[in-house]
Structure formats: structure tokens, C-alpha cells
Design an enzyme around this catalytic site. Structure first.
Site, short mmCIF file in Angstrom:
data_model
loop_
_atom_site.label_atom_id
_atom_site.label_comp_id
_atom_site.label_asym_id
_atom_site.label_seq_id
_atom_site.Cartn_x
_atom_site.Cartn_y
_atom_site.Cartn_z
N ASN A 32 -24.56 -1.68 46.74
CA ASN A 32 -23.77 -0.80 47.61
C ASN A 32 -24.62 0.29 48.26
O ASN A 32 -24.09 1.18 48.91
CB ASN A 32 -22.58 -0.18 46.85
CG ASN A 32 -23.02 0.82 45.79
OD1 ASN A 32 -24.21 1.06 45.60
ND2 ASN A 32 -22.05 1.41 45.10
N PHE A 87 -27.59 -5.14 37.01
CA PHE A 87 -28.36 -3.90 37.08
C PHE A 87 -27.52 -2.74 37.60
O PHE A 87 -27.85 -1.58 37.34
CB PHE A 87 -29.55 -4.04 38.07
CG PHE A 87 -30.60 -5.04 37.69
CD1 PHE A 87 -31.53 -4.73 36.72
CD2 PHE A 87 -30.69 -6.26 38.32
CE1 PHE A 87 -32.53 -5.62 36.38
CE2 PHE A 87 -31.68 -7.17 38.00
CZ PHE A 87 -32.60 -6.85 37.03
N SER A 131 -30.30 0.15 27.52
CA SER A 131 -31.35 1.16 27.47
C SER A 131 -31.65 1.54 26.03
O SER A 131 -30.76 1.51 25.16
CB SER A 131 -30.86 2.38 28.24
OG SER A 131 -31.66 3.50 27.96
N TYR A 155 -23.81 8.89 30.12
CA TYR A 155 -24.59 7.72 30.58
C TYR A 155 -24.84 6.77 29.41
O TYR A 155 -24.58 5.57 29.49
CB TYR A 155 -25.92 8.17 31.20
CG TYR A 155 -26.92 7.03 31.35
CD1 TYR A 155 -26.72 6.04 32.31
CD2 TYR A 155 -28.04 6.93 30.52
CE1 TYR A 155 -27.61 4.98 32.43
CE2 TYR A 155 -28.94 5.88 30.64
CZ TYR A 155 -28.72 4.92 31.60
OH TYR A 155 -29.60 3.86 31.71
N LYS A 159 -23.50 2.70 28.39
CA LYS A 159 -24.32 1.55 27.95
C LYS A 159 -23.79 1.00 26.64
O LYS A 159 -23.65 -0.22 26.47
CB LYS A 159 -25.79 1.97 27.80
CG LYS A 159 -26.47 2.33 29.10
CD LYS A 159 -26.59 1.14 30.03
CE LYS A 159 -27.13 1.48 31.40
NZ LYS A 159 -26.95 0.42 32.39
P1 NAD Z 1 -31.54 2.03 40.51
O1 NAD Z 1 -30.61 3.16 40.75
O2 NAD Z 1 -32.84 2.02 41.21
O3 NAD Z 1 -30.79 0.64 40.82
C1 NAD Z 1 -29.42 0.46 40.66
C2 NAD Z 1 -28.89 -0.16 41.95
O4 NAD Z 1 -27.50 -0.41 41.80
C3 NAD Z 1 -29.06 0.74 43.17
O5 NAD Z 1 -29.70 -0.01 44.18
C4 NAD Z 1 -27.64 1.13 43.56
O6 NAD Z 1 -27.52 1.28 44.95
C5 NAD Z 1 -26.83 -0.03 43.00
N1 NAD Z 1 -25.46 0.26 42.61
C6 NAD Z 1 -25.01 1.26 41.81
N2 NAD Z 1 -23.68 1.16 41.62
C7 NAD Z 1 -23.27 0.05 42.31
C8 NAD Z 1 -22.03 -0.59 42.50
N3 NAD Z 1 -20.91 -0.10 41.96
N4 NAD Z 1 -21.98 -1.70 43.26
C9 NAD Z 1 -23.11 -2.19 43.82
N5 NAD Z 1 -24.32 -1.63 43.68
C10 NAD Z 1 -24.40 -0.52 42.93
O7 NAD Z 1 -31.75 1.93 38.93
P2 NAD Z 1 -32.81 1.09 38.11
O8 NAD Z 1 -33.81 2.03 37.56
O9 NAD Z 1 -33.25 -0.08 38.88
O10 NAD Z 1 -31.89 0.65 36.87
C11 NAD Z 1 -31.21 -0.58 36.87
C12 NAD Z 1 -30.36 -0.65 35.61
O11 NAD Z 1 -31.19 -0.49 34.46
C13 NAD Z 1 -29.30 0.45 35.51
O12 NAD Z 1 -28.13 -0.12 34.94
C14 NAD Z 1 -29.91 1.46 34.57
O13 NAD Z 1 -28.93 2.20 33.87
C15 NAD Z 1 -30.69 0.55 33.64
N6 NAD Z 1 -31.81 1.26 32.99
C16 NAD Z 1 -32.75 1.87 33.78
C17 NAD Z 1 -33.81 2.55 33.17
C18 NAD Z 1 -34.84 3.26 34.02
O14 NAD Z 1 -35.59 4.08 33.47
N7 NAD Z 1 -34.96 3.00 35.31
C19 NAD Z 1 -33.91 2.59 31.78
C20 NAD Z 1 -32.95 1.93 31.02
C21 NAD Z 1 -31.90 1.26 31.65
C1 UD1 Z 2 -34.69 9.42 30.22
C2 UD1 Z 2 -33.28 9.52 29.70
C3 UD1 Z 2 -32.88 8.16 29.14
C4 UD1 Z 2 -32.99 7.10 30.22
C5 UD1 Z 2 -34.43 7.11 30.74
C6 UD1 Z 2 -34.59 6.18 31.89
C7 UD1 Z 2 -32.95 11.85 29.06
C8 UD1 Z 2 -32.79 12.81 27.92
N1 UD1 Z 2 -33.20 10.57 28.71
O1 UD1 Z 2 -35.54 9.05 29.14
O2 UD1 Z 2 -31.55 8.21 28.67
O3 UD1 Z 2 -32.69 5.82 29.69
O4 UD1 Z 2 -34.77 8.43 31.20
O5 UD1 Z 2 -33.90 6.61 33.01
O6 UD1 Z 2 -32.86 12.23 30.21
N2 UD1 Z 2 -40.95 15.11 30.80
C9 UD1 Z 2 -41.65 16.25 31.13
N3 UD1 Z 2 -41.50 16.76 32.38
C10 UD1 Z 2 -40.70 16.19 33.34
C11 UD1 Z 2 -39.99 15.01 32.99
C12 UD1 Z 2 -40.13 14.51 31.71
O7 UD1 Z 2 -42.39 16.79 30.31
O8 UD1 Z 2 -40.60 16.73 34.46
C13 UD1 Z 2 -41.12 14.51 29.46
C14 UD1 Z 2 -39.85 14.40 28.65
O9 UD1 Z 2 -39.64 15.57 27.90
C15 UD1 Z 2 -40.15 13.16 27.78
C16 UD1 Z 2 -41.06 12.30 28.68
O10 UD1 Z 2 -41.60 13.19 29.65
O11 UD1 Z 2 -40.90 13.54 26.64
C17 UD1 Z 2 -40.31 11.18 29.37
O12 UD1 Z 2 -39.19 11.73 30.07
P1 UD1 Z 2 -38.32 10.84 31.08
O13 UD1 Z 2 -39.21 10.13 32.03
O14 UD1 Z 2 -37.26 11.72 31.66
O15 UD1 Z 2 -37.68 9.72 30.16
P2 UD1 Z 2 -36.81 9.88 28.81
O16 UD1 Z 2 -36.40 11.27 28.59
O17 UD1 Z 2 -37.53 9.19 27.71
#
Ligand code: NAD
Ligand code: UD1
Length: 342
Positions: A32, A87, A131, A155, A159
Site C-alpha cells: 500500500n 511482510f 521478530s 508492536y 507479533k
Molecule cells: P518495511 O516498512 O520496509 O516494509 C513493510 C511494507 O509493508 C512497506 O512497504 C509498507 O508500505 C507495506 N505495508 C504496511 N502495511 C500494509 C498494508 N496494510 N497493506 C499493504 N502493504 C502494507 O518493513 P521491513 O523492515 O521490510 O519489515 C517487514 C516485516 O518484518 C514487518 O512485518 C516487520 O514488523 C518485520 N520485522 C522487521 C524487522 C526490521 O528490523 N526491519 C525486524 C523484525 C521483524
Molecule cells: C528495535 C526494536 C525491536 C525491533 C527492531 C527492528 C526497540 C526497543 N526495539 O530493536 O522491537 O524488532 O528494532 O525494527 O525499539 N542505538 C543507539 N543509538 C541509536 C539507535 C540505537 O545507541 O540512535 C542502540 C540501541 O540502544 C541498541 C542497538 O543500538 O543497543 C540497536 O538498536 P536498534 O537498531 O534500534 O534495534 P533494537 O533496539 O535491537
């Protein structure tokens, strides 16, 4: 037969689309555009066409919302879909605390809708983006899949709830195959520099913040705390290259086809790096451009979090291979190609 990627134009979805197309799968994306843009479609095509004839690639993108039943039903009617990777979702922890209903609405309703439409079309293979956040503050490291779960913010609760929904649906109909992938900390970008993570506004996560400091779009990284119980006092995480993560999904799709039932896998490297390890590795790649200062801890952060990923190795035949230098290099390369830090 095609693999449907909801949220496939996003960060992890776009890299997964590339790897699935490279593996000769047909791909349909629904997005979307709430956190992505349509230009990613052409970038995916460009990357894949470097190694495959463009007319051999079967790739479609629909712009629409997974919560829209009619639209979703139409996509399933127009395509032969046999597997889905879900995703799509909202993913910012802080925002989820401020807007819990938006998170429950988007993340839960999209999943329920998707499962309903899959059922109606007899599609039974599903991969879910979960996650490491579902482990909360784990009592010991590394984290195994059978560790207790818990969530500390909306969030994380979406999950966990979705994982429970999938278990209930499986209990009611075991012809479904569900693979729940619990990602650790995805970072890095595609080697081409065309796709990567480009959050709107000031990044919340470490790597995109560092990249914007390295490219002069932000002044200085705030390191959240240096009094954690770790080797240098800064938080330790399991950073995984997004291309390795994407390849994990290709393995999961293969596994689904063997009628695996419901499975849960950690996708991480098994190695923890501190914030200062990441800053130092990045500075080697970009020539010491990452200035930082130590500030107070961020509420909710844990000291250490890293995976045991042996189960994914044994059962999915998958292992993360890209190192920290590569994660930093590709992040920097991608960021340099982005115009502004908006
Ligand atoms: P992202 O935001 O880059 O990608 C998500 C995509 O979904 C986006 O392109 C957004 O436009 C689309 N979207 C959101 N809601 C929608 C809907 N209702 N209908 C259609 N499209 C929709 O995020 P990402 O980093 O690629 O993460 C993908 C998945 O992995 C997510 O579910 C996220 O929670 C999970 N996840 C991500 C991380 C991370 O650090 N990136 C870590 C753990 C889990
Ligand atoms: C975060 C989310 C987690 C999510 C993941 C991926 C929180 C508390 N957790 O994980 O739920 O699944 O992102 O989207 O938000 N840090 C700094 N300075 C910054 C940013 C981060 O020092 O500006 C540190 C944080 O304290 C941590 C590490 O870097 O120790 C990683 O942080 P981040 O990239 O935000 O990931 P998580 O917190 O592990």
C-alpha cells in the site's frame, strides 16, 4: 505458481523478491506504499535482469491494502498463488506505544484477512515475519526458539498475537503449513546500492542513523548508554545482513513445499556486536565519518540479544554468511545514493 509477498516493496520484502526471482520463482507483490514507493518495482527488475532475461521474469506488483478483502480476493483470483510471505505491517516500537490501535488494526486485521482469503482459495502455505522482540528480555543467551515469549510494547504484542493466531488456525486445519521466522536485527543493503532501508524522518534504528551521520545528513550518533553489562558497556545485538535474511525466505518457501506443518525459526547469525563494534566497523569502511556521543539509555532496551540459529541451519539448510564489514559497506553505499535525509 507464484509466491505472494505482502509488503514486498519494503526493506526486507524487496530483497526477498530479488532472491526469489533469482531462484526462478514467480512473484506477486501487494503493497500500500505506506512505507515504500513504486520506484522499488523497477529497481527489483533492474537487479534481477542483470542475471536473467527480462522476458523470463514473472513479476507483478499491485498497489493496495491487505486489509481490503475485495482487493485481496481479486489478486488471488487473477494469479495462481501457492505460497504467501506476509511482510506487510507497521514496525516502529515508539510509534506503536503512541498509536496502539493503528498497530493492532494494520498488523492483526491484515493477517486475519489474508488467512480468510487464502482459505477461500485453498492456498495453504504461509511464512510470517516475526521478530526477536517476542522473546522480551530473555534470561540467558543465545536465544533458542523454545524460550518463553513476552512483549513489552504494542508492536511486539502484534507479533505475539499473530503467532498465536497462526497456531490456532493450524490446530483447526492442519493442512496449512506455517513458518514463523523470528528476525534478529536486519541491516545492510543490496550490493547494487539500488535497494536498502530508507526510513522516513529521523531513523529510530542504529544502522540507518549511522549511515546518515556518515553521509553528513545528521550530525552525530547518540549512543544509548555505556553502562550495560557488556564488554564495552554498549548494547549488544545480533545484526544480520538483509540479503542473508532474504535467502532465509527462499529456504522457507522450499520447506513449505515439503508440507512441514507449523515451524518456528530464528534468523540471526549467532554473533553479538556492541554499538561501538558497529561504529568502529563502519568507520573503517567510510573513513572515520561517524561522530558519536554517549547519552542516557533508551527505555525498554536490553543489554544483550543474540540468536542460536542452529535449527534454521539443520532444517532449512540456511546460514547467514555476510560479515559485518559487508553490512556496513552496503549500508554506506546505499545511503550515499539517497538524495537527502528528509
Ligand atoms: P518495511 O516498512 O520496509 O516494509 C513493510 C511494507 O509493508 C512497506 O512497504 C509498507 O508500505 C507495506 N505495508 C504496511 N502495511 C500494509 C498494508 N496494510 N497493506 C499493504 N502493504 C502494507 O518493513 P521491513 O523492515 O521490510 O519489515 C517487514 C516485516 O518484518 C514487518 O512485518 C516487520 O514488523 C518485520 N520485522 C522487521 C524487522 C526490521 O528490523 N526491519 C525486524 C523484525 C521483524
Ligand atoms: C528495535 C526494536 C525491536 C525491533 C527492531 C527492528 C526497540 C526497543 N526495539 O530493536 O522491537 O524488532 O528494532 O525494527 O525499539 N542505538 C543507539 N543509538 C541509536 C539507535 C540505537 O545507541 O540512535 C542502540 C540501541 O540502544 C541498541 C542497538 O543500538 O543497543 C540497536 O538498536 P536498534 O537498531 O534500534 O534495534 P533494537 O533496539 O535491537
Amino acid at each position: 505458481m507464484s509466491v505472494l509477498l505482502t509488503g514486498g516493496l519494503g526493506y526486507i520484502g524487496s530483497h526477498t523478491a530479488v532472491e526469489l526471482l533469482n531462484a526462478n520463482e514467480d512473484v506477486v507483490i501487494i503493497d500500500n506504499l505506506s512505507n515504500s514507493d513504486l520506484s522499488v518495482k523497477e529497481k527489483i527488475k533492474k537487479i534481477v535482469s542483470a542475471t536473467r532475461e527480462i522476458n523470463e521474469i514473472n513479476f507483478k506488483v499491485y498497489v493496495g491494502d491487505v486489509r481490503d478483502y475485495k482487493f485481496l480476493n481479486q489478486v488471488f483470483s487473477e494469479n495462481k498463488i501457492d505460497s504467501v510471505i506476509h511482510f506487510a505491517g507497521l514496525k516502529a516500537v515508539g510509534e506503536s506505544v503512541a498509536k496502539p490501535l493503528a498497530y493492532y488494526d494494520n498488523n492483526l486485521i491484515s493477517t486475519i484477512n489474508l488467512l480468510e482469503v487464502m482459505k477461500a482459495h485453498g492456498v495453504k502455505n504461509f511464512v510470517f515475519s516475526s521478530s526477536a522482540t517476542v522473546y522480551g528480555a530473555a534470561k540467558s543467551m543465545p536465544i533458542y526458539e523454545d524460550f518463553p515469549t513476552g512483549a513489552t510494547n504494542p508492536y511486539g504484542r502484534t507479533k505475539l498475537f499473530i503467532e498465536e493466531i497462526l497456531k490456532d488456525v493450524y490446530a483447526s486445519d492442519n493442512s496449512f503449513n506455517f513458518i514463523i521466522l523470528r528476525y534478529f536485527n536486519p541491516i545492510g543493503a543490496h550490493d547494487s546500492g539500488l535497494i536498502g532501508e530508507n526510513p522516513n524522518g529521523i531513523p529510530n534504528n542504529l544502522m540507518p542513523y549511522i549511515s546518515r551521520v556518515a553521509t553528513g545528513k545528521l550530525d552525530c550518533l547518540s549512543v544509548f548508554g555505556n553502562d550495560y553489562n557488556t564488554k564495552d558497556g554498549t548494547g549488544v545485538r545480533d545484526y544480520i545482513h538483509v540479503v542473508d535474511l532474504a535467502l532465509g525466505h527462499v529456504c522457507a518457501i522450499k520447506k513449505l513445499k515439503s508440507k512441514c506443518g507449523l515451524k518456528i525459526y530464528n534468523l540471526g547469525t549467532g554473533v553479538g556486536y556492541s554499538v561501538l563494534d558497529i561504529v568502529n566497523a563502519y568507520n573503517k569502511v567510510c573513513g572515520n565519518k561517524v561522530k558519536y556521543k554517549i547519552v542516557a539509555r533508551r527505555p525498554g532496551d536490553v543489554d544483550v540479544c543474540y540468536a542460536n540459529a542452529d535449527k534454521a541451519y539443520k532444517e532449512l539448510h540456511w546460514k547467514a554468511e555476510r560479515d559485518l564489514e559487508n553490512m556496513c559497506k552496503t549500508s554506506y553505499n546505499f545511503e550515499k545514493q539517497q538524495k537527502s535525509g528528509n
